[in-house]
Design a protein around this motif. Sequence first.
Motif, PDB file in Angstrom:
ATOM      1  N   ASP A 256     -22.592  -8.566 -31.763  1.00  0.00           N
ATOM      2  CA  ASP A 256     -21.316  -8.505 -31.058  1.00  0.00           C
ATOM      3  C   ASP A 256     -20.314  -7.710 -31.883  1.00  0.00           C
ATOM      4  O   ASP A 256     -20.276  -7.820 -33.119  1.00  0.00           O
ATOM      5  N   THR A 258     -16.077  -6.212 -31.833  1.00  0.00           N
ATOM      6  CA  THR A 258     -14.754  -6.384 -31.233  1.00  0.00           C
ATOM      7  C   THR A 258     -13.819  -5.293 -31.742  1.00  0.00           C
ATOM      8  O   THR A 258     -13.729  -5.059 -32.959  1.00  0.00           O
ATOM      9  N   ASP A 283     -20.314   6.316 -25.205  1.00  0.00           N
ATOM     10  CA  ASP A 283     -20.977   5.034 -25.001  1.00  0.00           C
ATOM     11  C   ASP A 283     -20.112   3.882 -25.511  1.00  0.00           C
ATOM     12  O   ASP A 283     -19.899   2.887 -24.804  1.00  0.00           O
ATOM     13  N   ARG A 287     -17.822   0.836 -23.478  1.00  0.00           N
ATOM     14  CA  ARG A 287     -18.025  -0.605 -23.706  1.00  0.00           C
ATOM     15  C   ARG A 287     -16.724  -1.306 -24.090  1.00  0.00           C
ATOM     16  O   ARG A 287     -16.541  -2.492 -23.781  1.00  0.00           O
ATOM     17  N   PHE A 288     -15.822  -0.605 -24.763  1.00  0.00           N
ATOM     18  CA  PHE A 288     -14.585  -1.237 -25.239  1.00  0.00           C
ATOM     19  C   PHE A 288     -13.390  -0.987 -24.325  1.00  0.00           C
ATOM     20  O   PHE A 288     -12.358  -1.620 -24.498  1.00  0.00           O
ATOM     21  N   GLU A 290     -11.456  -1.801 -22.017  1.00  0.00           N
ATOM     22  CA  GLU A 290     -10.985  -2.839 -21.104  1.00  0.00           C
ATOM     23  C   GLU A 290      -9.953  -3.701 -21.846  1.00  0.00           C
ATOM     24  O   GLU A 290      -9.913  -3.733 -23.069  1.00  0.00           O
ATOM     25  N   ALA A 307     -10.994  -6.152 -27.328  1.00  0.00           N
ATOM     26  CA  ALA A 307     -12.057  -5.864 -26.364  1.00  0.00           C
ATOM     27  C   ALA A 307     -13.382  -6.050 -27.087  1.00  0.00           C
ATOM     28  O   ALA A 307     -13.600  -5.481 -28.161  1.00  0.00           O
ATOM     29  N   SER A 308     -14.248  -6.901 -26.518  1.00  0.00           N
ATOM     30  CA  SER A 308     -15.513  -7.242 -27.179  1.00  0.00           C
ATOM     31  C   SER A 308     -16.699  -6.789 -26.333  1.00  0.00           C
ATOM     32  O   SER A 308     -16.613  -6.678 -25.104  1.00  0.00           O
ATOM     33  N   THR A 309     -17.805  -6.538 -27.005  1.00  0.00           N
ATOM     34  CA  THR A 309     -19.032  -6.134 -26.320  1.00  0.00           C
ATOM     35  C   THR A 309     -20.233  -6.548 -27.153  1.00  0.00           C
ATOM     36  O   THR A 309     -20.118  -6.754 -28.371  1.00  0.00           O
ATOM     37  N   ARG A 310     -21.369  -6.701 -26.510  1.00  0.00           N
ATOM     38  CA  ARG A 310     -22.630  -6.902 -27.223  1.00  0.00           C
ATOM     39  C   ARG A 310     -23.415  -5.601 -27.139  1.00  0.00           C
ATOM     40  O   ARG A 310     -23.702  -5.106 -26.049  1.00  0.00           O
ATOM     41  N   LEU A 311     -23.771  -5.079 -28.289  1.00  0.00           N
ATOM     42  CA  LEU A 311     -24.427  -3.777 -28.352  1.00  0.00           C
ATOM     43  C   LEU A 311     -25.895  -3.892 -27.943  1.00  0.00           C
ATOM     44  O   LEU A 311     -26.546  -4.900 -28.234  1.00  0.00           O
TER      45      LEU A 311
END
Length: 626
Positions: A256, A258, A283, A287-288, A290, A307-311
């Motif tokens: 994850d 952030t 890419d 993902r970020f 937002e 803004a968080s994402t799982r790679l």
Amino acid sequence: MQRLNVLLILGALGSGCTNSYVMNYTPEYTTGILFEERAKIELDARDQLPRGIPDYAITEDLKTNVFANNVESDPEMICRVEITQFKKRSQAWGAAWLIPFLAGSSAVELSADEQTQIMGLGLMGVSFAGMYLLPSRKDIIDLDMNLDIYTPDRQLVRHYRRTSHTKKWAGMIYNNKPGKKPEEQALRDVMDAFKQDLNLDRQLILASLGKAESPIVTPMTTIDTLTTTLADRPELSFSVKLLDSDSDEQLEGGEDATLEVTVTNTGKGTAQEVFAILAGDEDLVARFNENMGFGDIGPGKSVTRQASTRLPYDIKARTANIDVQVSEKSLGRLPKIERLSVACIPAQVEVVETQISSLVEVDVVPYFSTPDPNAYGVVIGISKYREDNIPAISYAENDAKIVASYFTNVLGVQPENLYTLYDERASYSDFEDLLRRILPNSTRGGKVLYFYYAGHGTPLSDEEGQGKAYLVPYDGVLGSQYKLYPTDTLYAALGALPVDNVVVFVDACFSGTGRSALASGQRPLIMTEIETVTWPSKLRVIAAAQSTQTALDYEEVKHGLFTYYLLDGLRGSGDANSDGYIEFGELYNYVHENVLRTSTKTLLKRQEPIALPEGSRGDLKLVEVR
């Protein structure tokens, strides 16, 4: 006259078609004139201006129509106009004027009549007039421009972006005069849009420069002047952090991450509609990008957004950049970009392999049979045919030759008891000679005969209109029952041989596709052999496919799909009960199951072998596995 016509035609073609082009101009930078010695206007053209439009046209337009009487004294402003894209392409239609030209030239050259020649010259004149005076092409202009307003110390006040997509008919003379060119129209459209933007924001711009307009007075009402000044406007700063799960400052697949942006307002005015703009690695930005709106931020306040994402586990290995810029309603984009550079590393993937099945090298022939003088074999393989309208089959002859080796080394057929027919040696007369003369005389007292055929099958209606299945000899003619070999005749001849058992393998089909061929106008066969053929008890058949299905080739192993699993079954895979023997029923079940599975899951078509006749005994021992 003929040479003159050729030159005129070439000239007309050049006139009609030379305007089909796309212009991509090279970068150029120019500086405009000073505005009343107080407001400076700059022109930064990444793409060169359209030909014929001087740089001062833009600066004069802004000076005359936008900023006149707006800047009165000391403060100087910078207006920066940037052309980010200028492309022109044309669709030529001038060649259409060649039609009257050619008609006229033909009349002049071929006709002896003076009046006809005069008419021809008239048509040629009309053609040239049309090429030069009337529309001969459609010009398409794509123009992108930016307008930035700065304070003298290069603080951005406002940013605008406008585009224009202009289409206009033009010709050599038509709409090609100054002021009528499509590039000029596109420029006017964009500049008009900029003028509207600047007039709407005029008070805000002048206030940012420390010079507000005079109050506007209306009857019975006085509207206060804009009170915002340089002293009480917002002042923004921001910081950016990129946080990952294991805090090793690397983005690894599966973890994850952030992105954290903090915006602080150190000014005395309220910052309105603050948001962060992300750019850089597409890419990661996707993902970020937002939850990056900050709303209004009061004086002395700070707001943080994340803004968080799982790679993904298979993230591409690279060094990625993320650019963050903050924008506010009155200030526009801040003149600062915070760039983060981070290493992206894909996760180490553990491969756990469970082998369910694998392809077998069936071309390596096993040796575990005892020669049986009472076993006989017939192998027929036809890959190419004499008639051009019968397509070749990639692996039929090769399949037959490998099967012949299995007959001798696995099924125990001695070489002198093996009869083979390949390609041109497998004619209709060869079929007849083998089945009618040779086999009846050579197989007396035999225990078993193995028969294999790889080649085309075909459906055909007989003289009574009944559908029948045929094998196609090397010299076969599609649609002619006298040059094809009926399968019921084949089975009857094999059933009459003086042997105890006959086992037949047929890698062909009768659907009109794959290992099948159709004459023009023929339809695929719905087989009726089970009903029409009287099956001798000694005869057992395994056919490659149902009558309406295709007998497929298996490119990966360079064999027919049916033949591949037939050979694999004879190697020992067909011994389902592991008793050391492969029986007819076991072999059929193995071939049926694997051909059906591979055809549907791997080759994405359905091929389902069949055993004939239905209910035939499956306990005949074929192979003793060692």
